[in-house]
Design an enzyme around this catalytic site. Structure first.
Site, PDB file in Angstrom:
ATOM      1  CG  HIS A 469      -1.813   1.192   1.343  1.00  0.00           C
ATOM      2  ND1 HIS A 469      -3.142   1.153   1.004  1.00  0.00           N
ATOM      3  CD2 HIS A 469      -1.563   2.460   1.765  1.00  0.00           C
ATOM      4  CE1 HIS A 469      -3.684   2.354   1.204  1.00  0.00           C
ATOM      5  NE2 HIS A 469      -2.739   3.156   1.672  1.00  0.00           N
ATOM      6  CD  GLU A 470       1.617   3.650   3.648  1.00  0.00           C
ATOM      7  OE1 GLU A 470       1.855   4.723   3.057  1.00  0.00           O
ATOM      8  OE2 GLU A 470       0.557   3.446   4.267  1.00  0.00           O
ATOM      9  CG  HIS A 473       0.233   6.298  -0.705  1.00  0.00           C
ATOM     10  ND1 HIS A 473      -0.788   6.995  -1.301  1.00  0.00           N
ATOM     11  CD2 HIS A 473      -0.309   5.715   0.400  1.00  0.00           C
ATOM     12  CE1 HIS A 473      -1.899   6.851  -0.593  1.00  0.00           C
ATOM     13  NE2 HIS A 473      -1.633   6.061   0.439  1.00  0.00           N
TER      14      HIS A 473
END
Length: 694
Positions: A469-470, A473
């Site tokens: 997820h990170e 980003h």
């Protein structure tokens, strides 16, 4: 000829020599210089061209970022006294400067002149979008207010910034202050070996025998999920869910109650000043959604579709727990424990059984392999870069032999580091004053339990998805194709769309083709056995309804707290949360639960009236991934299309336009419901103007 090091060539912050105390004076000079430069620019010429105005502003903003950014970052990852003091000294100055710039009428009129002038039609799409967003943001910052109102606005913003910092500091202090020292290992029966070793290491760090339990999420999660002793689970649950509040073992010591009440009131006043009925609509003015009411309809509609399954999940859990000798009804500190037992019973799968196949070094390598297959980018480690801790790594992202971005990787939990996981900017992609292209650099931060006992860090599958997820980003920031700083990477992206690339990348944690790349035993290198793999995939949507309803609880609380606030008769924050829980919660929280006192997303982050963004973007991400499912999850053409249409576009176009460019249609909720194994519902979709479109 002198060859610059990568550290110097990228103008990266030198964390080893950084002087936090000296930054305040340096920032003072820089802010004054910027103000003077902008005044001179606006006074010397009436009609400024884009080239005369925007590159200068970009350069000035970047110079401030290179001063403030590292200090702000250290405040989150190394919150020592000198850093906290310097941060607290600098924050009011920077807040005042940003407010003044947002209310600079001459600067606003310069942008209006650009939009209305002949030059505008000749600007590129990103340049035009940047001008439009600047004009919007000037209006939201109160550029049209009178002198007295501008002063009031500035004071309100100053107080809000200080309160958010206080909330964050008190939450961190409360988290680190509590610990439980245990000598008798029988009290820890059920805990996996990795958690026991971590607790032993924590005890040794304080020169204690036995075990030390702390409130970092890794330790808390292990106790709540595996500890057989119910009293210990209850004690840990209470300590964690009353942090920084008037309740629990630290009741009143780091209490955020007054901070939250003041923040909600100040936000309402700011919204009213610039013409909004409430803070929710003020916040949502920069998002894909049209209004707070439209978001509420979206959330309630999603709740209507998910709650029946969530309630069925809870009934099944209660029935199972009762057979196992559990309490009736189950308390909040029983849910994770019996959920794990039910998972093992139903799928013959333990989360601990999977962890040896998710060693962090192997998962990290697999992550880099996955993004290479999707986008064709390569990730390589860089040496000789100054960092704030010995565990922090630095990496280059390259494409066809050329660097396109860099990132710091800070993955382990430790003292003086705030919890959670996040991405932040270190450098933005833009052209510098000398004409050179500055490449983007990201900070990527997680809080995994560090290696112990000679073993690498072993992750749960949930932590694997957090890492992906990170990194999603980070890719959004680093893979931008836009050179206009204000709309490059995550800049200018609607907040309820900014989670799309991150939530999208999570899908590769659940596909057999990608799991085969990195799910390997840390000792033997053996691939995750087929039976375990199939069990894990079969359990993917275990209690999915309960998870979605929990997210809806957070999102509705955040939205209604700001949307329904009445300063003449303010409803207590606890009563707002209680009413939301009565409507959507399927897990009953005890009356002393103070979850909101640790809700940093809303009270110390950028998610006020925006927490719904996770669910909104999850609809977008599930729909986007459906194209990969149709065309192949490693289809190079689909990956190239994703990069060109979404990941690389930043905020240069409206998020809905980018989505429809990639998918050829508006979003549909059906893909999300299908991905979670819930009722497929109808073919409704997220849209601008109304939360659903028939």
């Amino acid at each position: 000829m002198t060859v610059l090091s990568l550290q110097d060539a990228l103008l990266l912050p030198n964390f080893s020599t950084m002087d936090p105390a000296g930054l305040a004076a340096t920032l003072d000079k820089k802010l004054a210089h910027n103000q003077q430069t902008i005044d001179q620019l606006l006074n010397n010429q009436a009609d400024l061209s884009y080239k005369q105005l925007v590159p200068t502003l970009e350069q000035l903003d970047d110079e401030i970022s290179q001063l403030w950014g590292p200090l702000s970052h250290l405040h989150g990852v190394s919150n020592k006294d000198d850093i906290r003091m310097a941060f607290d000294e600098c924050l009011p100055k920077l807040t005042a400067y940003v407010t003044q710039m947002g209310q600079n009428k001459a600067l606003y009129l310069a942008f209006v002149g650009l939009q209305e002038g002949e030059e505008f039609s000749h600007l590129s799409q990103p340049q035009q979008q940047f001008v439009k967003l600047q004009i919007r943001d000037f209006k939201l910052a109160g550029v049209a207010l009178n002198s007295q109102q501008k002063i009031e606005y500035g004071q309100l913003k100053q107080q809000m910034a200080e309160l958010s910092t206080r909330f964050s500091n008190q939450l961190m202090d409360a988290t680190e202050f509590w610990y439980k020292h245990i000598i008798d290992s029988d009290r820890l029966l059920g805990l996996p070996e990795s958690a026991l070793q971590q607790a032993q290491e924590a005890a040794k760090a304080k020169a204690l025998e036995g075990y030390l339990l702390k409130l970092d999420f890794s330790c808390y999660h292990s106790v709540m999920t595996f500890a057989d002793q119910r009293e210990l689970r209850q004690e840990m649950y209470q300590a964690f869910n009353t942090r920084a509040s008037d309740q629990g073992p630290q009741g009143g010591q780091f209490d955020n109650s007054q901070v939250m009440e003041e923040l909600v009131d100040l936000r309402h006043k700011v919204a009213n000043l610039v013409g909004f009925d409430h803070y929710a609509d003020y916040s949502i003015a920069t998002k894909m959604a049209d209004s707070g009411r439209a978001v509420e309809v979206f959330l309630l509609d999603l709740a209507k579709g998910c709650k029946p399954q969530a309630e069925a999940d809870m009934r099944q859990l209660q029935k199972f727990a009762t057979k196992e000798g559990g309490a009736t009804p189950l308390a909040a500190w029983d849910v994770a424990y019996y959920s794990e037992k039910l998972r093992q019973n139903r799928y013959h799968l333990s989360q601990e059984e999977l962890k040896p196949y998710f060693a962090l070094p192997q998962v990290q390598a697999g992550l880099f392999n996955v993004v290479q297959r999707i986008y064709g980018v390569e990730v390589t480690s860089c040496k000789g870069i100054s960092t704030w801790h010995e565990d922090v790594g630095f990496y280059q992202v390259g494409y066809q032999g050329k660097a396109i971005g860099y990132f710091y990787f800070d993955l382990y939990a430790r003292d003086q580091k705030r919890g959670g996981a996040w991405m932040d900017e270190c450098r933005n992609r833009q052209f510098k004053a000398n004409g050179e292209l500055q490449l983007p650099v990201a900070y990527l931060v997680c809080n995994f339990a560090p290696p112990v006992g000679g073993k690498p860090a072993l992750l749960t599958h949930g932590e694997v998805t957090t890492l992906f997820h990170e990194f999603g980003h980070g890719l959004h920031h680093m893979m931008t194709n836009i050179d206009v700083a204000g709309v490059a990477g995550i800049n200018g992206v609607a907040w309820d769309a900014v989670e799309l690339p991150s939530q999208l990348l999570e899908n590769w944690c659940w596909r057999e083709e990608s799991l085969r790349l990195f799910a390997k035993h840390y000792q033997t290198g053996a691939a995750l056995p087929e039976d375990l793999l199939q069990k894990m995939l079969a359990a993917k949507n275990f209690q999915a309804g309960m998870f979605v309803m929990r997210q809806l609880e957070f999102a509705l609380f955040d939205l209604r707290l700001h949307m329904n606030y009445d300063p003449s008769a303010p409803q207590s924050i606890q009563s707002v949360l209680n009413s939301v829980r009565e409507e959507v919660a399927v897990i009953k929280a005890p009356q002393w639960n103070r979850f909101q006192h640790g809700f940093a997303h809303v009270f110390a982050g950028g998610y006020a009236s925006g927490y719904y963004s996770y669910l909104w973007a999850e609809v977008l991400a599930a729909d986007v991934f459906s194209r990969f499912e149709d065309e192949g999850i490693f289809n190079a053409n689909t990956g190239a299309s994703l990069w060109s249409d979404i990941t690389g576009q930043g905020g240069s176009r409206d998020a809905m336009d980018l989505f429809t460019q990639f998918m050829g249609r508006k979003p549909s909720v059906a893909a999300l419901m299908l991905s979670k194994g819930l009722a497929p519902g109808d073919k409704q979709g997220v849209s601008k103007g109304a939360s659903y479109e028939s």
